[in-house]
Design a protein around this motif. Sequence first.
Motif, mmCIF file in Angstrom:
data_model
loop_
_atom_site.group_PDB
_atom_site.id
_atom_site.type_symbol
_atom_site.label_atom_id
_atom_site.label_comp_id
_atom_site.label_asym_id
_atom_site.label_seq_id
_atom_site.Cartn_x
_atom_site.Cartn_y
_atom_site.Cartn_z
ATOM 1 N N ASP A 1 14.382 65.452 25.648
ATOM 2 C CA ASP A 1 12.959 65.443 25.289
ATOM 3 C C ASP A 1 12.522 64.127 24.654
ATOM 4 O OD1 ASP A 1 12.780 68.012 26.236
ATOM 5 O OD2 ASP A 1 12.517 68.954 24.274
ATOM 6 N N PRO B 1 7.997 69.346 28.389
ATOM 7 C CA PRO B 1 7.010 68.551 27.652
ATOM 8 C C PRO B 1 6.502 67.398 28.504
ATOM 9 C CG PRO B 1 9.218 68.100 26.846
ATOM 10 C CD PRO B 1 9.333 69.186 27.878
ATOM 11 N N GLU B 2 5.463 66.752 28.037
ATOM 12 C CA GLU B 2 4.937 65.584 28.745
ATOM 13 C C GLU B 2 6.040 64.539 28.863
ATOM 14 O OE1 GLU B 2 1.510 62.154 28.274
ATOM 15 O OE2 GLU B 2 1.508 63.868 26.919
ATOM 16 N N ARG B 3 6.225 64.032 30.063
ATOM 17 C CA ARG B 3 7.269 63.042 30.331
ATOM 18 C C ARG B 3 6.626 61.683 30.477
ATOM 19 N NH1 ARG B 3 8.962 64.268 35.470
ATOM 20 N NH2 ARG B 3 10.900 63.126 35.208
ATOM 21 N N LYS B 4 7.129 60.690 29.727
ATOM 22 C CA LYS B 4 6.589 59.337 29.778
ATOM 23 C C LYS B 4 7.704 58.358 30.119
ATOM 24 C CE LYS B 4 3.640 60.512 25.932
ATOM 25 N NZ LYS B 4 3.386 60.294 24.523
ATOM 26 N N THR C 1 12.388 60.783 25.237
ATOM 27 C CA THR C 1 12.478 59.762 26.279
ATOM 28 C C THR C 1 12.815 58.402 25.680
ATOM 29 O OG1 THR C 1 10.815 60.974 27.521
ATOM 30 C CG2 THR C 1 11.246 58.733 28.228
ATOM 31 N N VAL D 1 14.389 69.812 34.249
ATOM 32 C CA VAL D 1 13.085 69.310 34.680
ATOM 33 C C VAL D 1 12.860 69.604 36.165
ATOM 34 C CG1 VAL D 1 11.717 67.196 34.968
ATOM 35 C CG2 VAL D 1 13.019 67.559 32.877
ATOM 36 N N HIS E 1 9.805 75.190 28.396
ATOM 37 C CA HIS E 1 8.658 74.445 28.902
ATOM 38 C C HIS E 1 9.103 72.996 29.154
ATOM 39 C CE1 HIS E 1 8.666 73.038 24.757
ATOM 40 N NE2 HIS E 1 7.894 72.044 25.151
#
Length: 159
Positions: free
Chosen positions: A113, A154-157, A115, A84, A152
Motif C-alpha cells: 500500500d 487503495p488509490e495507486r500512484k 507505493t 491488485v 479494498h
Amino acid sequence: MMGWGRFVGGCVGALPVALTGLEMVGYVARVDGASMQPVLNPDRVTDYVFLSRWAARSCQVSRGDVVSLVSPRDPSQKIIKRVVGLPGELVHTLGWRRPLVTLPPGHLWVEGDHTGHTLDSNSFGPVSLGLVTAKAVCIVWPPHRWQFISSHVPERKPN
C-alpha cells in the motif's frame, strides 16, 4: 507418578491436533516494515495479524485482499501484500517492465500500500497463486488496533 504420565500423554496427544490446527486454520504473525502503511504498522507501531491458511488453501483470494506469500526473490522470506490483479486480468503497472500486463492463469499481481517503499509485483512481476500461504484477516495486537482488515484496493500512484 500416574498423574505425570497422564499429563505427558495428554500433551503428546494434543500436539498433533494443535499443529494440524495451525497448518489448516491459521496463525498470528508479526508484520514488520513500512510497505503496507497506513493499513499495517502506522506510526511505527508493529502489528500482529491473524493469517487464515484456510482462505488461501481454498483459493478464496479476491482483489483487495491482503495476503502473506513466499517471496519470489527470497524463498526463505514471507512477505505481506495486497492483491491488485487476478488471473486473466489486465493490470496497469506502476513501474514494471511494461505499463500493461495481462496476468497468466494461476497468477496474481500484488502490491504494498505504501507505493515507493515496497518490493512487490512492480519489482518481480506476477506471482504464482501457489506462493500465497495465507490471507490476513484481522489485527490482533496491539489492543488499540483491533480491527478486521478491509478488502479494498487503495488509490495507486506511480513513484
